[in-house]
Design a protein around this motif. Sequence first.
Motif, PDB file in Angstrom:
ATOM      1  N   GLY A   1      -5.789  -0.811  -3.637  1.00  0.00           N
ATOM      2  CA  GLY A   1      -6.026  -1.363  -4.968  1.00  0.00           C
ATOM      3  C   GLY A   1      -4.835  -1.082  -5.856  1.00  0.00           C
ATOM      4  N   VAL A   2      -4.692  -1.879  -6.893  1.00  0.00           N
ATOM      5  CA  VAL A   2      -3.598  -1.708  -7.836  1.00  0.00           C
ATOM      6  C   VAL A   2      -4.115  -0.871  -9.012  1.00  0.00           C
ATOM      7  CG1 VAL A   2      -1.874  -2.879  -9.254  1.00  0.00           C
ATOM      8  CG2 VAL A   2      -2.715  -3.980  -7.156  1.00  0.00           C
ATOM      9  N   TYR A   3      -3.447   0.247  -9.266  1.00  0.00           N
ATOM     10  CA  TYR A   3      -3.879   1.173 -10.309  1.00  0.00           C
ATOM     11  C   TYR A   3      -2.758   1.377 -11.312  1.00  0.00           C
ATOM     12  CZ  TYR A   3      -7.800   2.345  -7.246  1.00  0.00           C
ATOM     13  OH  TYR A   3      -8.928   2.284  -6.451  1.00  0.00           O
ATOM     14  N   GLN A   4      -3.128   1.375 -12.565  1.00  0.00           N
ATOM     15  CA  GLN A   4      -2.164   1.626 -13.632  1.00  0.00           C
ATOM     16  C   GLN A   4      -2.563   2.910 -14.355  1.00  0.00           C
ATOM     17  OE1 GLN A   4      -1.802  -0.887 -17.374  1.00  0.00           O
ATOM     18  NE2 GLN A   4       0.065  -1.529 -16.285  1.00  0.00           N
TER      19      GLN A   4
ATOM     20  N   ARG B   1       6.321   3.734 -24.244  1.00  0.00           N
ATOM     21  CA  ARG B   1       5.017   3.709 -23.580  1.00  0.00           C
ATOM     22  C   ARG B   1       5.212   4.328 -22.199  1.00  0.00           C
ATOM     23  NH1 ARG B   1       0.162   0.636 -23.555  1.00  0.00           N
ATOM     24  NH2 ARG B   1      -0.594   0.105 -21.465  1.00  0.00           N
ATOM     25  N   ILE B   2       4.440   5.361 -21.895  1.00  0.00           N
ATOM     26  CA  ILE B   2       4.611   6.093 -20.634  1.00  0.00           C
ATOM     27  C   ILE B   2       3.496   5.676 -19.692  1.00  0.00           C
ATOM     28  CG2 ILE B   2       4.899   8.339 -19.574  1.00  0.00           C
ATOM     29  CD1 ILE B   2       6.936   7.597 -21.780  1.00  0.00           C
ATOM     30  N   GLN B   3       3.875   4.970 -18.606  1.00  0.00           N
ATOM     31  CA  GLN B   3       2.880   4.507 -17.655  1.00  0.00           C
ATOM     32  C   GLN B   3       3.512   4.363 -16.277  1.00  0.00           C
ATOM     33  OE1 GLN B   3       1.805   0.690 -19.451  1.00  0.00           O
ATOM     34  NE2 GLN B   3       2.870  -0.371 -17.779  1.00  0.00           N
ATOM     35  N   ALA B   4       2.653   4.299 -15.287  1.00  0.00           N
ATOM     36  CA  ALA B   4       3.086   4.071 -13.909  1.00  0.00           C
ATOM     37  C   ALA B   4       2.054   3.188 -13.226  1.00  0.00           C
ATOM     38  CB  ALA B   4       3.240   5.397 -13.166  1.00  0.00           C
ATOM     39  N   THR B   5       2.505   2.280 -12.355  1.00  0.00           N
ATOM     40  CA  THR B   5       1.615   1.404 -11.611  1.00  0.00           C
ATOM     41  C   THR B   5       1.881   1.579 -10.127  1.00  0.00           C
ATOM     42  OG1 THR B   5       1.743  -0.215 -13.413  1.00  0.00           O
ATOM     43  CG2 THR B   5       0.821  -0.981 -11.328  1.00  0.00           C
ATOM     44  N   ALA B   6       0.811   1.707  -9.358  1.00  0.00           N
ATOM     45  CA  ALA B   6       0.969   1.931  -7.916  1.00  0.00           C
ATOM     46  C   ALA B   6      -0.157   1.240  -7.170  1.00  0.00           C
ATOM     47  CB  ALA B   6       0.949   3.429  -7.605  1.00  0.00           C
ATOM     48  N   VAL B   7       0.173   0.840  -5.926  1.00  0.00           N
ATOM     49  CA  VAL B   7      -0.814   0.279  -5.018  1.00  0.00           C
ATOM     50  C   VAL B   7      -1.276   1.426  -4.115  1.00  0.00           C
ATOM     51  CG1 VAL B   7      -1.320  -1.457  -3.274  1.00  0.00           C
ATOM     52  CG2 VAL B   7       0.328  -1.962  -5.116  1.00  0.00           C
ATOM     53  N   LEU B   8      -2.525   1.813  -4.216  1.00  0.00           N
ATOM     54  CA  LEU B   8      -3.037   2.997  -3.502  1.00  0.00           C
ATOM     55  C   LEU B   8      -4.246   2.628  -2.661  1.00  0.00           C
ATOM     56  CD1 LEU B   8      -2.879   5.533  -6.493  1.00  0.00           C
ATOM     57  CD2 LEU B   8      -1.141   5.109  -4.745  1.00  0.00           C
TER      58      LEU B   8
ATOM     59  N   ARG C   1       0.834  -1.210   0.000  1.00  0.00           N
ATOM     60  CA  ARG C   1       0.000   0.000   0.000  1.00  0.00           C
ATOM     61  C   ARG C   1       0.865   1.254   0.000  1.00  0.00           C
ATOM     62  NH1 ARG C   1      -3.414   3.048   4.003  1.00  0.00           N
ATOM     63  NH2 ARG C   1      -5.477   3.344   3.070  1.00  0.00           N
ATOM     64  N   ASP C   2       0.487   2.221  -0.820  1.00  0.00           N
ATOM     65  CA  ASP C   2       1.214   3.487  -0.971  1.00  0.00           C
ATOM     66  C   ASP C   2       2.616   3.270  -1.534  1.00  0.00           C
ATOM     67  OD1 ASP C   2      -1.007   4.758   0.047  1.00  0.00           O
ATOM     68  OD2 ASP C   2      -0.198   4.933   2.072  1.00  0.00           O
ATOM     69  N   THR C   3       2.693   2.385  -2.531  1.00  0.00           N
ATOM     70  CA  THR C   3       3.971   2.106  -3.186  1.00  0.00           C
ATOM     71  C   THR C   3       3.778   2.112  -4.699  1.00  0.00           C
ATOM     72  OG1 THR C   3       4.686   0.714  -1.335  1.00  0.00           O
ATOM     73  CG2 THR C   3       5.878   0.467  -3.414  1.00  0.00           C
ATOM     74  N   GLN C   4       4.692   2.793  -5.400  1.00  0.00           N
ATOM     75  CA  GLN C   4       4.727   2.677  -6.850  1.00  0.00           C
ATOM     76  C   GLN C   4       5.575   1.452  -7.183  1.00  0.00           C
ATOM     77  OE1 GLN C   4       5.888   6.196  -8.986  1.00  0.00           O
ATOM     78  NE2 GLN C   4       6.057   5.151 -10.961  1.00  0.00           N
ATOM     79  N   ILE C   5       5.061   0.564  -8.022  1.00  0.00           N
ATOM     80  CA  ILE C   5       5.730  -0.708  -8.266  1.00  0.00           C
ATOM     81  C   ILE C   5       6.207  -0.786  -9.714  1.00  0.00           C
ATOM     82  CG2 ILE C   5       4.442  -1.912  -6.467  1.00  0.00           C
ATOM     83  CD1 ILE C   5       2.608  -3.045  -8.610  1.00  0.00           C
TER      84      ILE C   5
END
Length: 289
Positions: free
Chosen positions: A269-272, A282-289, A216-220
């Motif tokens: 939740g996992v958000y992309q 491809r510019i993207q970021a995934t994080a658990v928020l 939680r609260d981590t960019q993965i």
Amino acid sequence: MLRKEQILLVGFLGGSMAFAQSILRQPVDTNAVTSVHTTLGHISILSLPERITRVAAGSDAMQIEWHDNNVFIKPLKAGQSTNLMVWTEHQMSTYELEAPGDVKQMSFLIDETATPLPQKEKEREAAEAATREEKQRVTDSVIGTTMLAASPVVSREIPPAKDYVSVQIKEVVRNGSSVYVRFAVTNSGPYPYRVIPPNVFAITPTKNEQLVSALRDTQISDKTANQFQARQTEHVQVRGTALPKQDVAPGATVEGVLALDRPEGEQAGVYQFVFGNDGTHRIQATAVL
């Protein structure tokens, strides 16, 4: 042939039109003298925007009476004019009472009741200032509460990009069914990059679901995201954005904010976040928020 009733009606309307020509509606002009045309045997009326406190005339050639916000003027002598000053609570106005003349030129009514009053204007400005102060207090309270509720997002495992655009998720604020995400876009590429609202997806893990709460609260990284072996994604509604208005120059970093909908009561939740590509990546970021 006109009937008597028709003749009377025409005469009445004709008289009304004549009177209407001598009814003047205007604002009070405190820097000028207003002329009032009088006629023997008739009364002229001044209507002011507020209650009259005092009047003064230059002679007794006119009978002057006042009540509430109205002044009644009746000429008493032919061939004589005089001046008139009228005071109300917030202003003074000056008039020249012309010598009695033709009734067709007479000022039956000078209506100045629609004049904005100086004090009323001050009261309006004070009310607007109070409203601005109240809005600012509310804004300060909201911003303060938001800052207290903000959680930093860790992005230790995300290496800095060397020759392309990258996105770092910086902070998250949760409020009921809403998530507010602050992010930074760094342009390490050779060309300007335009930030557009990203597409956001919620990822449902099929494996290692226990890692969600731990992260939680981590960019993965993509490697960590692949551990969830997600086969299902759901598009997340972006309710609002605060994005930079200009392109991100090479070597520059800008920040933005997204407002997202989320399921009520969701702990993590996992958000992309998928941004527009920079032409090569491809510019993207995934994080658990």
